[in-house]
Every structure is written in C-alpha cells, then in structure tokens.
Design a protein around this motif. Sequence first.
Motif, PDB file in Angstrom:
ATOM      1  N   ASN A 197     -12.429  -2.887   8.112  1.00  0.00           N
ATOM      2  CA  ASN A 197     -11.982  -3.983   7.193  1.00  0.00           C
ATOM      3  C   ASN A 197     -13.168  -5.057   8.010  1.00  0.00           C
ATOM      4  O   ASN A 197     -13.621  -5.846   6.866  1.00  0.00           O
ATOM      5  CB  ASN A 197     -10.628  -4.424   8.671  1.00  0.00           C
ATOM      6  CG  ASN A 197      -9.356  -4.472   7.639  1.00  0.00           C
ATOM      7  OD1 ASN A 197      -9.786  -3.765   5.970  1.00  0.00           O
ATOM      8  ND2 ASN A 197      -8.654  -4.253   8.623  1.00  0.00           N
ATOM      9  N   ILE A 215     -16.617  -4.169   5.019  1.00  0.00           N
ATOM     10  CA  ILE A 215     -16.185  -3.946   3.868  1.00  0.00           C
ATOM     11  C   ILE A 215     -16.751  -5.698   3.626  1.00  0.00           C
ATOM     12  O   ILE A 215     -17.057  -6.022   2.015  1.00  0.00           O
ATOM     13  CB  ILE A 215     -14.111  -4.462   3.674  1.00  0.00           C
ATOM     14  CG1 ILE A 215     -14.288  -3.332   2.776  1.00  0.00           C
ATOM     15  CG2 ILE A 215     -13.327  -6.086   3.433  1.00  0.00           C
ATOM     16  CD1 ILE A 215     -12.994  -2.992   1.914  1.00  0.00           C
ATOM     17  N   HIS A 216     -16.802  -6.306   4.580  1.00  0.00           N
ATOM     18  CA  HIS A 216     -17.297  -7.927   4.210  1.00  0.00           C
ATOM     19  C   HIS A 216     -18.424  -7.828   4.197  1.00  0.00           C
ATOM     20  O   HIS A 216     -19.781  -8.585   3.667  1.00  0.00           O
ATOM     21  CB  HIS A 216     -17.045  -8.735   5.469  1.00  0.00           C
ATOM     22  CG  HIS A 216     -15.997  -9.021   5.232  1.00  0.00           C
ATOM     23  ND1 HIS A 216     -14.973  -9.724   4.136  1.00  0.00           N
ATOM     24  CD2 HIS A 216     -14.833  -9.640   6.293  1.00  0.00           C
ATOM     25  CE1 HIS A 216     -13.581  -9.409   4.356  1.00  0.00           C
ATOM     26  NE2 HIS A 216     -13.549  -9.963   6.062  1.00  0.00           N
ATOM     27  N   LYS A 264     -17.726  -0.737  -0.981  1.00  0.00           N
ATOM     28  CA  LYS A 264     -16.776  -0.513  -0.339  1.00  0.00           C
ATOM     29  C   LYS A 264     -15.296  -0.200  -0.927  1.00  0.00           C
ATOM     30  O   LYS A 264     -13.968   0.140  -0.847  1.00  0.00           O
ATOM     31  CB  LYS A 264     -15.877  -1.990  -1.521  1.00  0.00           C
ATOM     32  CG  LYS A 264     -17.582  -2.976  -0.791  1.00  0.00           C
ATOM     33  CD  LYS A 264     -17.178  -4.316  -1.314  1.00  0.00           C
ATOM     34  CE  LYS A 264     -18.504  -5.352  -0.373  1.00  0.00           C
ATOM     35  NZ  LYS A 264     -18.063  -6.426  -0.689  1.00  0.00           N
ATOM     36  N   ASN A 265     -15.070   0.225  -2.792  1.00  0.00           N
ATOM     37  CA  ASN A 265     -14.139   0.724  -2.885  1.00  0.00           C
ATOM     38  C   ASN A 265     -13.129   2.051  -1.883  1.00  0.00           C
ATOM     39  O   ASN A 265     -12.800   2.654  -1.846  1.00  0.00           O
ATOM     40  CB  ASN A 265     -14.644   1.564  -4.417  1.00  0.00           C
ATOM     41  CG  ASN A 265     -13.872  -0.023  -4.905  1.00  0.00           C
ATOM     42  OD1 ASN A 265     -13.775  -0.584  -4.642  1.00  0.00           O
ATOM     43  ND2 ASN A 265     -14.847   0.787  -6.884  1.00  0.00           N
ATOM     44  N   ARG A 277     -12.165   1.026   0.937  1.00  0.00           N
ATOM     45  CA  ARG A 277     -10.713   1.248   0.710  1.00  0.00           C
ATOM     46  C   ARG A 277      -9.954   2.068   0.746  1.00  0.00           C
ATOM     47  O   ARG A 277      -8.930   2.223   1.181  1.00  0.00           O
ATOM     48  CB  ARG A 277     -10.766   0.388  -0.482  1.00  0.00           C
ATOM     49  CG  ARG A 277     -11.141  -1.466  -0.112  1.00  0.00           C
ATOM     50  CD  ARG A 277     -11.361  -2.088  -1.331  1.00  0.00           C
ATOM     51  NE  ARG A 277     -11.676  -3.370  -1.089  1.00  0.00           N
ATOM     52  CZ  ARG A 277     -12.475  -3.908  -2.304  1.00  0.00           C
ATOM     53  NH1 ARG A 277     -12.674  -3.636  -2.952  1.00  0.00           N
ATOM     54  NH2 ARG A 277     -12.427  -5.389  -2.011  1.00  0.00           N
ATOM     55  N   LYS A 278     -10.378   3.400   0.091  1.00  0.00           N
ATOM     56  CA  LYS A 278      -9.966   4.725  -0.405  1.00  0.00           C
ATOM     57  C   LYS A 278      -9.300   4.947   1.395  1.00  0.00           C
ATOM     58  O   LYS A 278      -8.102   5.615   1.431  1.00  0.00           O
ATOM     59  CB  LYS A 278     -10.423   5.594  -0.982  1.00  0.00           C
ATOM     60  CG  LYS A 278     -10.122   5.796  -2.785  1.00  0.00           C
ATOM     61  CD  LYS A 278     -10.813   6.707  -2.888  1.00  0.00           C
ATOM     62  CE  LYS A 278     -10.441   6.837  -4.372  1.00  0.00           C
ATOM     63  NZ  LYS A 278     -11.122   7.358  -4.929  1.00  0.00           N
ATOM     64  N   ARG A 329      -8.863   3.482   4.075  1.00  0.00           N
ATOM     65  CA  ARG A 329      -7.980   2.428   4.773  1.00  0.00           C
ATOM     66  C   ARG A 329      -6.892   2.894   4.733  1.00  0.00           C
ATOM     67  O   ARG A 329      -6.263   3.119   5.150  1.00  0.00           O
ATOM     68  CB  ARG A 329      -8.422   1.183   4.666  1.00  0.00           C
ATOM     69  CG  ARG A 329      -8.072   0.015   5.617  1.00  0.00           C
ATOM     70  CD  ARG A 329      -8.302  -1.435   4.862  1.00  0.00           C
ATOM     71  NE  ARG A 329      -8.044  -1.381   3.428  1.00  0.00           N
ATOM     72  CZ  ARG A 329      -8.447  -3.029   3.166  1.00  0.00           C
ATOM     73  NH1 ARG A 329      -9.260  -3.130   3.453  1.00  0.00           N
ATOM     74  NH2 ARG A 329      -8.363  -3.320   1.928  1.00  0.00           N
ATOM     75  N   ARG A 330      -6.455   3.206   2.988  1.00  0.00           N
ATOM     76  CA  ARG A 330      -5.188   3.377   2.465  1.00  0.00           C
ATOM     77  C   ARG A 330      -4.995   4.935   3.592  1.00  0.00           C
ATOM     78  O   ARG A 330      -3.296   4.957   3.480  1.00  0.00           O
ATOM     79  CB  ARG A 330      -5.243   3.281   1.400  1.00  0.00           C
ATOM     80  CG  ARG A 330      -5.742   2.251   0.626  1.00  0.00           C
ATOM     81  CD  ARG A 330      -4.525   2.314  -1.373  1.00  0.00           C
ATOM     82  NE  ARG A 330      -4.972   3.713  -2.205  1.00  0.00           N
ATOM     83  CZ  ARG A 330      -6.449   3.374  -2.729  1.00  0.00           C
ATOM     84  NH1 ARG A 330      -6.768   2.275  -2.952  1.00  0.00           N
ATOM     85  NH2 ARG A 330      -6.847   4.771  -3.326  1.00  0.00           N
TER      86      ARG A 330
END
Lengths: 107, 323
Positions: A16, A19-20, A28-29, A32-33, A35-36
Amino acid sequence: METLRSNIVDTINELNKLIHKNISDEEKNIIRKRRRLYFALLEEVIVQEIPKSTEGFDEAIEALQAATKSINETKDDLEKISDSIKKVSEAAEKIEKIVKIGIKVFA
Amino acid sequence: MRHKRFNKWRYSLVWFMLPMILIAQGCFHHQSATHIKAFSVASANLADQTIKVYELTDRSTVDRKIIEIAVYSEKELRELDRETIDKIKGVFSDNKKIDTCMIALNGIKEYAKAIGDLSSADYSGDIKKASCELYGSLTSLNKAYKDLSNKDLGIAKEDFALFASLINAIGEAIVETKRRKAIKDIVIKTNPQLIKVCDEIASSVENNKVLTNLDLNTIYAEKVESYKSDVKSKKIIKLNDKVSRIKELMQCSRICKKSETVFKDVKEAVEKVKRAHGVLYESVKKDKFTTPELTKEIGELVAFAKEMKKYYDDLLDPEKEKK
C-alpha cells in the motif's frame, strides 16, 4: 510468535505504501494484482487457522519477510521494484502451497 | 376493654405499617429492578455495538473488493465479468467462526434484555414474553458456543425446564420474592456459560481487527491515489473541488484511525459485561440485589456503553459515515 497472518499483513501494508511512490501505471497495476492475491490468501489463512507445524510454514514466513524487506528498500530505490515484485510472487507461491486455494501465481 | 383497646391499637398499627411495607416492598423491587435493568440495557447496548463492529468487518471487506475492481487496469477491465462481480462478498459468507460469534453476541444481547424485562415486568404477560426471550437467548448461546469451541455449553434441557417453572411460579399477581428467586437462579446457572461465550468472542476479535484495518487502509491508499491521479490529469481543477476531495480523505483517514481502537474497546466491552455479570452472580448468590460493588460495576458498564456509542457512532453507522 511469527504468524502467517501478521507477515501477510506486513507485506500488504508495504505494498500500500509502495503504490504511492513515483512508479509507472503498469507497475502500480502489478502491485494491485499482487495485493488482491495476498488478500485472498489472508482470508484463507484466517479461516484455516494454520498451525506452525504445517509443512512449508517456516519457508513461507521467511519468503514473506524477504518480500517485505525488499519492498521497504524499493521505497528508497525504485530501481529495485522488479526484484521486489518477484519476491512478493515467490512468497505468495509458498503460502499457496500451504492454504491450497488453487490460485496460480505468475512472477 | 383492654382487648378492645389492643385491637384498636393493632388496627391502627396495621394501617400505619401497611403503606410503609408497600413502599418498602416497592423500593425493594424498584432498587433490584433498577440495577438489573441498568445491567440489562448497558449489556444489550454493548453487545449491539460489538455486533456492529463485526458488521464493519464485513462491510469494509466488501468496500475493499469494490475498490479493487474500480482500479482495474484496462486489460483487466476487458475481462470483467459477472463471476467477478458475484465474488464481491464479505467475510461472513465463508467464515463460519465470525458468523457464529454474531449468533453468540445476539444471544448475549437477548439474554441481557430478557433478564431486564423479567426484573421490571409489571404484568404476567410481560413475564411470559421475557420467559420466551430468555429461552431463545439461551438456545442461541448454547448453539454458538458449541460451534465455536466444539464443546457443550452445559445448559441442559432440564435447566430450560427449571427456568420455565421458576418463571411460571412468579404467577399472575407477580410475587416479588418469587421473581427474585427466578432471577437469582437464572443468573447463577447462566454465569459460567456467559463467561465461556465472552471468552470465545474476545479471542476471535483479533482476526476481525487485522482484516478490517487492512481493508480500510487499502481503501484509503486507493482514494489518495485516485485524488493524485485526478489532479495530475486535470480532472479536478477548481480549488473547491480539491478541498472537498481532501475533506473526504480526512474523513477516510479518521475512520482508519478509529478502527484501530474499536477492536480493543470491543474486547474491553465483552470483558466488562462478563465482569458485571460476575458481580451480579456473587451478589444474588447472597440474596443481595444491590451492593456497592454491583453499583460500581454496573455504573462503569453503563458509562462505557454510552462512551462507546458516542465515540464510534460514525464508524459503526454506515449512514453517518457517509456524511
């Protein structure tokens, strides 16, 4: 006591933060993947209440700690991002071997 | 003559004493009823707040999963199908333990309410209603405890029958001594079970805490990213629009911070209900429905319930959270 749960939580928290950072949309994508994937694994770890004696438990913890450390370093040196993502994927594979929810992890 | 005077004196005494006896009995009832009612209301409130915290866990997971889809890449967006949407579920659907904790919490809430109603009911109809509530609550507690710990709670069918006969004995005219006996026996019999259920709930709180905090922090992280991206791509230009978005972020951050403390307070709430019931148990065992310890414990319980409701209202009420 080291638990899979707390180590997964640490890794997600670091993702998290990453990502910033000033990274590309593509990176970033990917984050996110991952992280999911980690959230899915976390939910399963909570439901299954995996004991420490489970085969592969220690390896998974070690891999998670390496991934978290790597993300932490990447926040200061964005060149290391691909290495971090690789470590995050490797750790996910090790957790998957324990919880067995049938997710394929691509590094 | 002497006999007649004595009778007159006795007659006067009865008329003098009768209101005092009635007042005393009223106070006696009033005092015990007030304490038990206060325990009942505060415990039911705290159980209710705890249920809302569990619902927060479920809601935050759903919200996080929605955000995850909302930030899909273009490629992922092309693959978005109904199956993905149908997978947006909270933790209750797959987590039996959390579901069972909710049943247990409802059991505690209904039990507290039933005891309160039993202590203050003025009509036999209300007593019967409280009796039904009590039966339902103990059945829930029994089942929940068994599911949580794979052990029997220890409330047998005979206990239910005993409670029913005690409550029936209160009678149509409501005999105060019998009401007190019923409450006493129910509290004594239920105390060990209540302790077990409260301990099981307290031990499950940590998982909810971890998941909820992570969900809310992820939602916050994505909202910050969305704001940065909108400013960068000039989707929001006006100062007022930026200000309102930053205010949204502030509210989101506040919710994250509150969620970090709410689980600690939930644990304390469960502990306080357990402790207050324990003091009630010790008091009624000695046939006392009011003691300084009970007054103190119930006072703390009431204050804690009020504080918790006041402080976490915006976190636990989704409608207020939006404002």
